[in-house]
Design a protein around this motif. Structure first.
Motif, short mmCIF file in Angstrom:
data_model
loop_
_atom_site.label_atom_id
_atom_site.label_comp_id
_atom_site.label_asym_id
_atom_site.label_seq_id
_atom_site.Cartn_x
_atom_site.Cartn_y
_atom_site.Cartn_z
N CYS A 1 13.56 -45.23 8.79
CA CYS A 1 12.97 -44.85 7.51
C CYS A 1 12.17 -46.01 6.92
CB CYS A 1 14.05 -44.41 6.53
SG CYS A 1 14.80 -42.81 6.93
N ALA A 2 12.65 -47.25 7.13
CA ALA A 2 11.92 -48.42 6.64
C ALA A 2 10.58 -48.56 7.35
CB ALA A 2 12.76 -49.67 6.82
N ASP A 3 10.56 -48.30 8.68
CA ASP A 3 9.30 -48.37 9.43
C ASP A 3 8.31 -47.33 8.95
OD1 ASP A 3 10.12 -50.49 10.96
OD2 ASP A 3 10.88 -49.26 12.61
N ARG A 4 8.79 -46.11 8.73
CA ARG A 4 7.89 -45.06 8.25
C ARG A 4 7.35 -45.38 6.86
NH1 ARG A 4 11.41 -41.39 11.05
NH2 ARG A 4 12.69 -41.09 9.18
N ALA A 5 8.20 -45.91 6.01
CA ALA A 5 7.75 -46.28 4.66
C ALA A 5 6.71 -47.40 4.73
CB ALA A 5 8.94 -46.72 3.82
N HIS A 6 6.92 -48.35 5.64
CA HIS A 6 5.97 -49.45 5.79
C HIS A 6 4.60 -48.93 6.25
CE1 HIS A 6 4.24 -53.30 6.84
NE2 HIS A 6 4.07 -52.90 8.09
N GLU A 7 4.58 -48.01 7.20
CA GLU A 7 3.32 -47.45 7.69
C GLU A 7 2.58 -46.70 6.60
OE1 GLU A 7 4.26 -45.08 11.03
OE2 GLU A 7 4.84 -46.77 12.31
N LEU A 8 3.32 -45.93 5.79
CA LEU A 8 2.69 -45.18 4.71
C LEU A 8 2.10 -46.10 3.66
CD1 LEU A 8 5.31 -42.31 4.24
CD2 LEU A 8 2.99 -42.07 5.12
N VAL A 9 2.84 -47.16 3.30
CA VAL A 9 2.35 -48.10 2.29
C VAL A 9 1.11 -48.83 2.80
CG1 VAL A 9 2.89 -50.21 1.04
CG2 VAL A 9 4.57 -48.38 1.17
N ARG A 10 1.14 -49.28 4.08
CA ARG A 10 0.00 -49.99 4.63
C ARG A 10 -1.23 -49.10 4.70
NH1 ARG A 10 0.63 -52.22 10.61
NH2 ARG A 10 0.75 -49.96 10.94
N GLU A 11 -1.05 -47.82 5.10
CA GLU A 11 -2.18 -46.90 5.16
C GLU A 11 -2.76 -46.64 3.79
OE1 GLU A 11 -3.08 -42.28 6.53
OE2 GLU A 11 -1.19 -43.24 7.05
N TYR A 12 -1.89 -46.55 2.78
CA TYR A 12 -2.37 -46.29 1.42
C TYR A 12 -3.14 -47.49 0.86
CZ TYR A 12 -2.32 -45.42 -3.60
OH TYR A 12 -2.68 -45.25 -4.90
N LEU A 13 -2.62 -48.70 1.12
CA LEU A 13 -3.26 -49.89 0.56
C LEU A 13 -4.57 -50.21 1.25
CD1 LEU A 13 -0.20 -52.27 0.05
CD2 LEU A 13 -1.42 -50.94 -1.67
N GLN A 14 -4.68 -49.93 2.57
CA GLN A 14 -5.89 -50.26 3.31
C GLN A 14 -6.95 -49.18 3.19
OE1 GLN A 14 -4.78 -51.09 7.33
NE2 GLN A 14 -3.99 -53.12 6.86
N LYS A 15 -6.59 -48.01 2.73
CA LYS A 15 -7.55 -46.91 2.64
C LYS A 15 -8.55 -47.16 1.53
CE LYS A 15 -7.66 -41.89 2.19
NZ LYS A 15 -6.85 -40.69 2.00
N PRO A 16 -9.84 -47.26 1.85
CA PRO A 16 -10.83 -47.52 0.80
C PRO A 16 -10.92 -46.37 -0.19
CG PRO A 16 -11.93 -46.93 2.86
CD PRO A 16 -10.46 -47.05 3.17
N ASN A 17 -11.05 -46.72 -1.43
CA ASN A 17 -11.17 -45.72 -2.47
C ASN A 17 -12.64 -45.43 -2.71
OD1 ASN A 17 -10.84 -44.00 -4.59
ND2 ASN A 17 -10.25 -45.57 -6.07
N ASN A 18 -13.14 -44.37 -2.09
CA ASN A 18 -14.55 -44.01 -2.19
C ASN A 18 -14.81 -42.99 -3.29
OD1 ASN A 18 -15.44 -45.70 -0.21
ND2 ASN A 18 -15.22 -44.20 1.42
#
Length: 410
Positions: free
Chosen positions: A37-54
């Motif tokens: 669950c920690a790995d999945r949470a880490h992937e979701l947070v990283r994807e959200y933070l790196q996703k450009p806000n267009n």
């Protein structure tokens, strides 16, 4: 029914699994979390933070045209006119994305670049893609055919754009597409034929709706469309299209329009000898029409610019000046084996002369350099030498025993 846990046995507060079902159970103030669950949470947070806000571009964060050109200058030698056109087109594309509801609707200005092979059309597109924070895709027009024929549908051009932004349709609808080899879909002839021009005028007709702006159904994996396949609707209104092509032989069309002969007796004196050797700088929309592009396509590509043929000085600079110059690449490769590469100046002049002789353009520089260096790259790492000096005599010897010399008479 799941086995009931003892009251004192810790379980993951997210998935409910116990310590014997996971590799690691991390304790917190009021609960536990397992490693999965920690790995999945880490992937979701990283994807959200790196996703450009267009969703909302700010004009202050947009790179200015001069900044875009300065970045291109680090990788592409010369071609200042084309760089300015590209920089302005991309900058205006950004500004269109910042426009709110207004009485003045800014229309997009698609661009077409004409230039001989090996002058840097695709390199310009690849380089400018590194600087952008909008999705960018480079696609090839040679594989396109009309719907129902072997090949790829026109809509598959946008598949690459969707892949570049992980199938985020909202981002893709603000992206930039570079269509290479646009001249290969020119009309094959003016005479009617019993056979269909399935990879020429038919493809141009299909591109009209993409260039102007409409909602098209895109196959997620590219290729041909199938009735049962789930399609992704994409609005191309805010997608900027940049087209590039060599347009081999268009100089004759320009010469005819300007009442100028390229060679032969009675050459007009309207243009200097240098201008007659660089007729592409006078390319006009009517030349594209006479070459085989339909008027509707030409009208949807309002910005027309050209790339100048590379002269001897430009080829010499391409060898050593860009950040990713071929000489710098080989210096880096040998440095990994703790070998210093030294190249005499006359070797660089010799390589440039051969590239001009073989008529290979900038691509020929790499072919010739690799041919010269292949034996050295094979033997030097095993010799344990500290320095390798490339001389003109060695370069001549390597070229003479290679197949590249056959190009001299081609």
């Amino acid at each position: 029914m799941a086995k009931k846990k003892y009251y004192d046995e810790p379980t993951c507060s997210f998935c409910g699994r116990g310590a014997d079902e996971v590799q690691l159970l991390l304790p917190g103030l009021n609960g536990f979390i397992c490693n999965e669950c920690a790995d999945r949470a880490h992937e979701l947070v990283r994807e959200y933070l790196q996703k450009p806000n267009n969703d909302d571009f700010k004009i202050k964060s947009i790179p200015k045209p001069e900044e875009i050109k300065e970045y291109l200058d680090q990788y592409v030698i010369g071609q200042d006119t084309a760089k300015k056109y590209l920089a302005v087109a991309v900058y205006n594309h950004y500004k269109r994305l910042t426009q709110k509801n207004d009485d003045v609707d800014i229309e997009k200005s698609n661009i077409i670049i004409v230039g001989p092979t090996g002058t840097g059309k695709t390199l310009l597109a690849r380089t400018i893609a590194r600087q952008l924070n909008v999705p960018f895709a480079i696609v090839d027009a040679t594989v396109l055919t009309e719907a129902g024929y072997v090949g790829e549908d026109i809509e598959s051009l946008l598949t690459r754009l969707l892949q570049a932004c992980d199938y985020d349709v909202k981002q893709a609808q603000r992206g930039i597409v570079f269509i290479d080899e646009i001249d290969k879909i020119a009309r094959k002839g003016d005479n009617p034929s019993i056979t269909r021009d399935v990879s020429g005028e038919g493809v141009q007709q299909g591109l009209l709706k993409l260039l102007e702006g409409s909602v098209v159904n895109v196959p997620p994996q590219g290729g041909r469309k199938h009735p049962e396949q789930k399609m992704i609707p994409v609005d191309t209104k805010n997608i900027l299209f940049i087209c590039g092509g060599a347009f081999e032989g268009i100089e004759q069309k320009i010469a005819q329009r300007m009442n100028t002969q390229v060679v032969g007796f009675g050459v007009s004196n309207r243009l200097s000898l240098d201008d007659r050797n660089k007729l592409l700088r006078y390319v006009a929309p009517q030349d594209l029409r006479s070459f085989g592009l339909i008027p509707e396509i030409v009208g949807r590509l309002p910005i027309l610019t050209n790339l100048e043929p590379l002269d001897r000085e430009a080829l010499r600079r391409i060898l050593v000046e860009p950040k990713n110059a071929i000489v710098k690449q080989y210096e880096k490769l040998l440095a990994m084996d703790k070998v210093k590469l030294k190249i005499n100046d006359d070797v660089l002049d010799f390589i440039v002369d051969k590239a001009i002789e073989y008529k290979l353009g900038a691509r020929g520089l790499r072919s010739i350099f690799e041919t010269i260096m292949i034996d050295a790259m094979y033997s030097v790492p095993s010799k344990g030498v500290k320095t390798f000096t490339l001389t003109k005599d060695y370069a001549k010897e390597q070229l003479e025993k290679s197949n590249l010399e056959l190009l001299r008479n081609s």
